[in-house]
Scaffold this motif. Structure first.
Motif, PDB file in Angstrom:
ATOM      1  N   SER A  47       0.331  -0.761   0.105  1.00 24.08           N
ATOM      2  CA  SER A  47       0.277  -0.392  -0.220  1.00 24.08           C
ATOM      3  C   SER A  47       0.907   1.106   0.072  1.00 24.08           C
ATOM      4  O   SER A  47       2.254   1.085   0.475  1.00 24.08           O
ATOM      5  CB  SER A  47      -1.214   0.234   1.256  1.00 24.08           C
ATOM      6  OG  SER A  47      -0.348  -0.108   2.760  1.00 24.08           O
ATOM      7  N   GLN A  48       0.119   2.696  -0.176  1.00 18.14           N
ATOM      8  CA  GLN A  48       1.078   3.461  -0.132  1.00 18.14           C
ATOM      9  C   GLN A  48       1.624   3.654   0.878  1.00 18.14           C
ATOM     10  O   GLN A  48       2.490   4.514   1.238  1.00 18.14           O
ATOM     11  CB  GLN A  48      -0.163   5.162  -1.008  1.00 18.14           C
ATOM     12  CG  GLN A  48       0.812   6.648  -0.861  1.00 18.14           C
ATOM     13  CD  GLN A  48       0.295   7.102  -1.839  1.00 18.14           C
ATOM     14  OE1 GLN A  48      -1.195   6.749  -1.644  1.00 18.14           O
ATOM     15  NE2 GLN A  48       0.769   7.816  -2.589  1.00 18.14           N
ATOM     16  N   ILE A  49       0.633   3.637   2.200  1.00 19.56           N
ATOM     17  CA  ILE A  49       0.951   3.957   3.426  1.00 19.56           C
ATOM     18  C   ILE A  49       2.032   3.258   4.222  1.00 19.56           C
ATOM     19  O   ILE A  49       3.484   3.899   4.778  1.00 19.56           O
ATOM     20  CB  ILE A  49      -0.017   3.698   4.945  1.00 19.56           C
ATOM     21  CG1 ILE A  49      -1.322   4.137   4.699  1.00 19.56           C
ATOM     22  CG2 ILE A  49       0.582   3.201   6.119  1.00 19.56           C
ATOM     23  CD1 ILE A  49      -2.769   3.677   5.059  1.00 19.56           C
ATOM     24  N   THR A  50       2.271   1.501   3.773  1.00 22.74           N
ATOM     25  CA  THR A  50       3.357   0.759   3.653  1.00 22.74           C
ATOM     26  C   THR A  50       4.659   1.764   3.186  1.00 22.74           C
ATOM     27  O   THR A  50       5.759   2.184   3.575  1.00 22.74           O
ATOM     28  CB  THR A  50       3.457  -0.011   2.948  1.00 22.74           C
ATOM     29  OG1 THR A  50       2.023  -0.934   4.183  1.00 22.74           O
ATOM     30  CG2 THR A  50       4.347  -1.418   3.403  1.00 22.74           C
ATOM     31  N   VAL A  51       4.658   2.287   1.748  1.00 26.39           N
ATOM     32  CA  VAL A  51       5.780   2.886   0.866  1.00 26.39           C
ATOM     33  C   VAL A  51       6.250   4.683   1.173  1.00 26.39           C
ATOM     34  O   VAL A  51       7.667   4.082   1.701  1.00 26.39           O
ATOM     35  CB  VAL A  51       5.387   3.118  -0.387  1.00 26.39           C
ATOM     36  CG1 VAL A  51       5.990   3.750  -0.926  1.00 26.39           C
ATOM     37  CG2 VAL A  51       5.257   1.934  -1.360  1.00 26.39           C
ATOM     38  N   ARG A  52       5.872   5.088   2.200  1.00 30.90           N
ATOM     39  CA  ARG A  52       5.717   6.096   2.587  1.00 30.90           C
ATOM     40  C   ARG A  52       5.983   6.050   4.037  1.00 30.90           C
ATOM     41  O   ARG A  52       7.127   6.742   4.335  1.00 30.90           O
ATOM     42  CB  ARG A  52       4.031   7.027   2.778  1.00 30.90           C
ATOM     43  CG  ARG A  52       3.531   7.649   1.761  1.00 30.90           C
ATOM     44  CD  ARG A  52       2.720   8.319   2.103  1.00 30.90           C
ATOM     45  NE  ARG A  52       1.773   9.362   0.731  1.00 30.90           N
ATOM     46  CZ  ARG A  52       1.082   9.916   0.870  1.00 30.90           C
ATOM     47  NH1 ARG A  52       0.145  10.253   1.472  1.00 30.90           N
ATOM     48  NH2 ARG A  52       0.644  10.226  -1.078  1.00 30.90           N
ATOM     49  N   ARG A  53       5.848   5.114   4.650  1.00 31.74           N
ATOM     50  CA  ARG A  53       6.607   4.444   6.097  1.00 31.74           C
ATOM     51  C   ARG A  53       7.800   4.470   5.607  1.00 31.74           C
ATOM     52  O   ARG A  53       8.719   5.188   6.553  1.00 31.74           O
ATOM     53  CB  ARG A  53       5.714   3.539   6.900  1.00 31.74           C
ATOM     54  CG  ARG A  53       6.974   3.074   7.657  1.00 31.74           C
ATOM     55  CD  ARG A  53       6.182   4.049   9.314  1.00 31.74           C
ATOM     56  NE  ARG A  53       7.012   4.090  10.530  1.00 31.74           N
ATOM     57  CZ  ARG A  53       6.620   2.412  11.349  1.00 31.74           C
ATOM     58  NH1 ARG A  53       5.421   2.433  10.969  1.00 31.74           N
ATOM     59  NH2 ARG A  53       6.974   2.237  12.054  1.00 31.74           N
ATOM     60  N   ALA A  54       8.153   3.380   4.923  1.00 32.73           N
ATOM     61  CA  ALA A  54       9.462   3.506   4.182  1.00 32.73           C
ATOM     62  C   ALA A  54      10.671   4.356   3.596  1.00 32.73           C
ATOM     63  O   ALA A  54      11.978   4.252   4.203  1.00 32.73           O
ATOM     64  CB  ALA A  54       9.275   1.970   2.940  1.00 32.73           C
ATOM     65  N   LEU A  55       9.678   4.297   2.954  1.00 29.06           N
ATOM     66  CA  LEU A  55      10.592   6.090   2.642  1.00 29.06           C
ATOM     67  C   LEU A  55      10.839   7.541   4.158  1.00 29.06           C
ATOM     68  O   LEU A  55      11.735   7.494   3.693  1.00 29.06           O
ATOM     69  CB  LEU A  55      10.057   7.049   1.694  1.00 29.06           C
ATOM     70  CG  LEU A  55       9.618   6.831   0.876  1.00 29.06           C
ATOM     71  CD1 LEU A  55       8.912   7.243  -0.419  1.00 29.06           C
ATOM     72  CD2 LEU A  55      11.294   6.169  -0.843  1.00 29.06           C
ATOM     73  N   ARG A  56      10.302   7.342   5.210  1.00 28.53           N
ATOM     74  CA  ARG A  56      10.587   8.163   6.129  1.00 28.53           C
ATOM     75  C   ARG A  56      11.499   7.253   7.251  1.00 28.53           C
ATOM     76  O   ARG A  56      11.872   8.009   7.206  1.00 28.53           O
ATOM     77  CB  ARG A  56       9.863   8.260   7.040  1.00 28.53           C
ATOM     78  CG  ARG A  56       8.035   9.071   6.564  1.00 28.53           C
ATOM     79  CD  ARG A  56       7.438   9.687   7.236  1.00 28.53           C
ATOM     80  NE  ARG A  56       6.329   8.633   8.218  1.00 28.53           N
ATOM     81  CZ  ARG A  56       5.228   7.855   7.999  1.00 28.53           C
ATOM     82  NH1 ARG A  56       4.894   8.280   6.654  1.00 28.53           N
ATOM     83  NH2 ARG A  56       4.361   7.043   8.286  1.00 28.53           N
ATOM     84  N   GLU A  57      11.522   6.315   6.601  1.00 25.83           N
ATOM     85  CA  GLU A  57      13.010   5.558   7.253  1.00 25.83           C
ATOM     86  C   GLU A  57      14.129   5.296   6.899  1.00 25.83           C
ATOM     87  O   GLU A  57      14.856   6.055   7.427  1.00 25.83           O
ATOM     88  CB  GLU A  57      11.987   4.096   7.574  1.00 25.83           C
ATOM     89  CG  GLU A  57      11.349   3.593   8.134  1.00 25.83           C
ATOM     90  CD  GLU A  57      11.697   3.463  10.040  1.00 25.83           C
ATOM     91  OE1 GLU A  57      12.718   3.588  10.487  1.00 25.83           O
ATOM     92  OE2 GLU A  57      10.872   4.995  10.818  1.00 25.83           O
TER      93      GLU A  57
END
Length: 365
Positions: A47-57
């Motif tokens: 999901s996009q939520i998962t991608v955004r969390r990964a990018l924040r990390e």
């Protein structure tokens, strides 16, 4: 970048680790642009939520950086965990004493915060401001600091569209703008003007003239109203005949000053919106055989270097440029950490010298 095997741990960590592995192996190079968030979702099947969390990390680890409106890029120093970056300081109008002093303070404060500053002066060409933002974004700057200058009317219209379309986060410097929802580091010029005007009132002056920038200009409006509102609050009059604006040194400007001070019923003190005007007032008094502070007290704003070496040393407001620069550095670092950044207000203090005649008797008016 399509992945077929699912991890046993958190999905966002799996995505982040895979991108980090590609950076470490050299398949992704410093400065490379990552696919869009939607493309990453398709590639990893998340999901996009998962991608955004990964990018924040990854951003937290210093591996990627975001460019507002442009996407995500591999950091120039991906393994260092560094939060360094380059900031554009955009000066739409001419570079006068205040921006120069502020620039020096900001270079120091931002340098201490591992940030570099690139100065761009546009010499009054506001049409180039939007282009300068896109140039800064293309050069991977992390934010744009815009010095608010020019005529005070129309600022909201001028900045409204600019902020909405900006490819970089913006911080306004020196002044905020009504209706523009971006953080600012504000120099409280109205409060500084009020403080030094109240200082003249405390010395017994009631007939206080204004000499300086046009009240309709950004550089004049807050200083003028700080002066005027303080007089009104203390029951003193603001005479429009005693409001002298214009280009310092011009024959018309000097003539108006000399006419104003030639009258025995004229002002006993002058508030000047900039120190250069204070120097001009003292010169005009000398030209007609009058003296500062014996006949007319004079104060300025900015505490320019000339204040202490003027024939009559000038009482002025010293702006807290170091405090302002430190606040700017904190705001930029906050943006890099994706923190909420609020507007900050910075003031100054009165530096008392001979021109206000503090120790001399004052003629009552």
């Amino acid at each position: 970048m399509v992945m077929t095997e699912r991890p046993s741990g958190p999905l966002y960590r799996w995505v982040a680790d895979d991108i980090a592995d590609k950076v470490e192996s050299g398949r992704l190079q410093a400065g490379d642009r990552l696919p869009s968030e939607h493309a990453l979702c398709d590639a990893y099947g998340v999901s996009q939520i998962t991608v955004r969390r990964a990018l924040r990390e990854l951003k937290h680890d210093g591996i990627v950086v975001s460019r507002h409106g442009l996407g995500w890029f591999i950091s120039e120093h991906p393994q260092s965990g560094s939060r360094t970056g380059t900031v554009s300081l955009l000066v739409p109008d001419r570079l006068d004493a205040l921006p120069i002093g502020l620039l020096q303070a900001m270079m120091h404060a931002l340098g201490d915060a591992d940030l570099q500053v690139v100065l761009r002066t546009l010499e009054g060409n506001w049409d180039e401001l939007e282009d300068a933002l896109y140039v800064a974004a293309a050069e991977q700057h992390v934010a744009a600091l815009i010095l608010v200058q020019g005529e005070s009317s129309g600022l909201s219209d001028r900045f409204g569209g600019l902020v909405e379309q900006s490819p970089l986060p913006i911080i306004l410097i020196l002044r905020d703008i009504d209706g523009i929802d971006v953080p600012a580091v504000v120099l409280d010029e109205d409060i500084c003007a009020a403080t030094i005007t109240a200082h003249l009132l405390s010395l017994g002056h009631r007939r206080i003239a204004y000499v300086g920038a046009e009240p309709t200009s950004v550089s004049g409006d807050r200083r003028y109203w700080g002066y005027a509102n303080t007089l009104w609050d203390h029951g003193a009059d603001v005479s429009l005949e005693w409001v002298i604006t214009g280009q310092p040194g011009s024959s018309t400007f000097v003539s108006r000053l000399e006419t104003l001070f030639a009258s025995e019923d004229g002002p006993t003190a002058v508030f000047c919106s900039h120190d250069i005007y204070a120097l001009q007032v003292i010169s005009a008094l000398t030209n007609i055989g009058r003296a500062c502070p014996r006949d007319v007290a004079v104060v300025g704003m900015g505490d320019d270097n000339l204040c202490s070496v003027a024939p009559t040393p000038i009482t002025s407001v010293r702006f807290d440029l170091d405090g302002l620069a430190t606040a700017v550095a904190r705001q930029v670092k906050g943006l890099l950490l994706e923190q909420e950044v609020d507007t900050v207000h910075v003031g100054g203090r009165v530096i008392q010298r001979q021109s206000c005649g503090s120790t001399l008797p004052v003629r009552k008016g």
